[in-house]
Write an enzyme that holds these catalytic residues in place. Sequence first.
Site, PDB file in Angstrom:
ATOM      1  N   GLY A   1      14.400  44.814 -45.599  1.00 30.75           N
ATOM      2  CA  GLY A   1      14.927  44.380 -44.294  1.00 30.75           C
ATOM      3  C   GLY A   1      15.276  46.061 -43.906  1.00 30.75           C
ATOM      4  O   GLY A   1      14.600  45.842 -42.713  1.00 30.75           O
TER       5      GLY A   1
ATOM      6  N   ASP B   1      23.962  36.519 -42.671  1.00 28.33           N
ATOM      7  CA  ASP B   1      23.113  35.569 -42.499  1.00 28.33           C
ATOM      8  C   ASP B   1      25.221  35.343 -43.269  1.00 28.33           C
ATOM      9  O   ASP B   1      26.398  34.611 -42.933  1.00 28.33           O
ATOM     10  CB  ASP B   1      22.417  35.309 -42.986  1.00 28.33           C
TER      11      ASP B   1
ATOM     12  N   LYS C   1      24.611  37.254 -37.391  1.00 29.63           N
ATOM     13  CA  LYS C   1      24.917  35.662 -37.195  1.00 29.63           C
ATOM     14  C   LYS C   1      26.235  35.468 -37.754  1.00 29.63           C
ATOM     15  O   LYS C   1      25.800  34.489 -38.916  1.00 29.63           O
ATOM     16  CB  LYS C   1      23.223  35.488 -38.297  1.00 29.63           C
TER      17      LYS C   1
ATOM     18  N   PHE D   1      16.011  31.380 -36.391  1.00 29.90           N
ATOM     19  CA  PHE D   1      15.356  32.774 -36.888  1.00 29.90           C
ATOM     20  C   PHE D   1      15.136  33.796 -36.962  1.00 29.90           C
ATOM     21  O   PHE D   1      14.398  33.636 -35.699  1.00 29.90           O
ATOM     22  CB  PHE D   1      14.248  31.721 -38.588  1.00 29.90           C
TER      23      PHE D   1
ATOM     24  N   ASP E   1      11.716  39.731 -42.208  1.00 35.17           N
ATOM     25  CA  ASP E   1      10.974  39.038 -42.423  1.00 35.17           C
ATOM     26  C   ASP E   1      10.984  37.277 -42.407  1.00 35.17           C
ATOM     27  O   ASP E   1      11.634  37.292 -43.045  1.00 35.17           O
ATOM     28  CB  ASP E   1       9.625  39.216 -43.919  1.00 35.17           C
TER      29      ASP E   1
ATOM     30  N   ARG F   1       7.747  42.090 -40.800  1.00 41.17           N
ATOM     31  CA  ARG F   1       8.390  43.020 -40.432  1.00 41.17           C
ATOM     32  C   ARG F   1       7.977  44.710 -38.981  1.00 41.17           C
ATOM     33  O   ARG F   1       9.197  45.313 -39.184  1.00 41.17           O
ATOM     34  CB  ARG F   1       8.431  43.738 -42.196  1.00 41.17           C
TER      35      ARG F   1
HETATM   36  P1  IMP Z   1      22.735  36.290 -46.640  1.00 43.48           P
HETATM   37  O1  IMP Z   1      23.432  37.097 -48.194  1.00 43.48           O
HETATM   38  O2  IMP Z   1      23.295  35.183 -46.866  1.00 43.48           O
HETATM   39  O3  IMP Z   1      23.922  36.972 -46.166  1.00 43.48           O
HETATM   40  O4  IMP Z   1      21.708  37.698 -46.444  1.00 43.48           O
HETATM   41  C1  IMP Z   1      21.260  38.273 -45.541  1.00 43.48           C
HETATM   42  C2  IMP Z   1      19.849  38.399 -45.888  1.00 43.48           C
HETATM   43  O5  IMP Z   1      19.056  36.738 -45.459  1.00 43.48           O
HETATM   44  C3  IMP Z   1      19.664  38.921 -45.557  1.00 43.48           C
HETATM   45  O6  IMP Z   1      18.777  40.376 -45.615  1.00 43.48           O
HETATM   46  C4  IMP Z   1      17.732  38.929 -44.926  1.00 43.48           C
HETATM   47  O7  IMP Z   1      16.932  39.288 -45.393  1.00 43.48           O
HETATM   48  C5  IMP Z   1      17.159  37.111 -45.172  1.00 43.48           C
HETATM   49  N1  IMP Z   1      18.366  37.108 -43.777  1.00 43.48           N
HETATM   50  C6  IMP Z   1      18.340  36.293 -42.979  1.00 43.48           C
HETATM   51  N2  IMP Z   1      19.185  35.378 -42.099  1.00 43.48           N
HETATM   52  C7  IMP Z   1      17.267  35.881 -41.532  1.00 43.48           C
HETATM   53  C8  IMP Z   1      16.991  35.994 -40.204  1.00 43.48           C
HETATM   54  O8  IMP Z   1      17.110  35.466 -39.808  1.00 43.48           O
HETATM   55  N3  IMP Z   1      15.220  36.308 -40.625  1.00 43.48           N
HETATM   56  C9  IMP Z   1      14.507  37.314 -41.892  1.00 43.48           C
HETATM   57  N4  IMP Z   1      15.070  37.331 -42.401  1.00 43.48           N
HETATM   58  C10 IMP Z   1      16.785  36.761 -42.615  1.00 43.48           C
END
Ligand code: IMP
Length: 180
Positions: A46, A104, A132, A153, A160, A166
């Site tokens: 990403g 996220d 987020k 999302f 993606d 992407r």
């Molecule tokens: P975290 O560990 O929950 O912070 O996740 C981060 C990963 O989740 C990111 O690198 C993304 O690959 C994926 N992700 C989280 N939210 C989104 C979104 O809204 N769209 C696409 N991928 C997301």
Amino acid sequence: MISQDIETVLLTEEQIEKRCVELAKQIEDDYNKEGEVPIVVGLLRGSVPFMAELIKRFTFPCEIDFMSVSSYDGTESIGDVKIDKDMDLSSKERAILLVEDIVDTGRTLSEVKKMFINKGATNVKIVALLDKPSRRVVDIHADYIGFEVPNEFVVGYGLDYNQKYRNLPYIGILKREIYE
Ligand code: IMP
């Protein structure tokens, strides 16, 4: 056309590029002050468009590398972070600038940052294109953030849904019917 699956364009290509110029300048000022040669580590896949946009604006010396960790499946982040591809360079006694597409829940960056500290990195900073904050479950501080986004999302500019979208040059909210 993949653009048909987008409900709303949240950030245009121009807005993203403009913000990357500002972020690159801020990062550059900090590394110039510290005098370190960081390894810029992109989390695959990403971060690729964002990392390309940033590093071409850095005028300080740096090395680049990539690693791949899996942290989510479909639209939901899962707790288990595992390394699918480790970086090639050694992070021991090095400054690391981690580049991520979105923070996220914060689990991925929290685990990856811990891992770098355990491997003897001297300094680990984080730059993420999107944040987020409403979804955060782990207290993680990103040093540089491009934009805050709502709890939707989003895809494009590296992000993606099931490996698609992407390559969109902007960031948009995916139509719910695509993943529901
Ligand atoms: P975290 O560990 O929950 O912070 O996740 C981060 C990963 O989740 C990111 O690198 C993304 O690959 C994926 N992700 C989280 N939210 C989104 C979104 O809204 N769209 C696409 N991928 C997301």
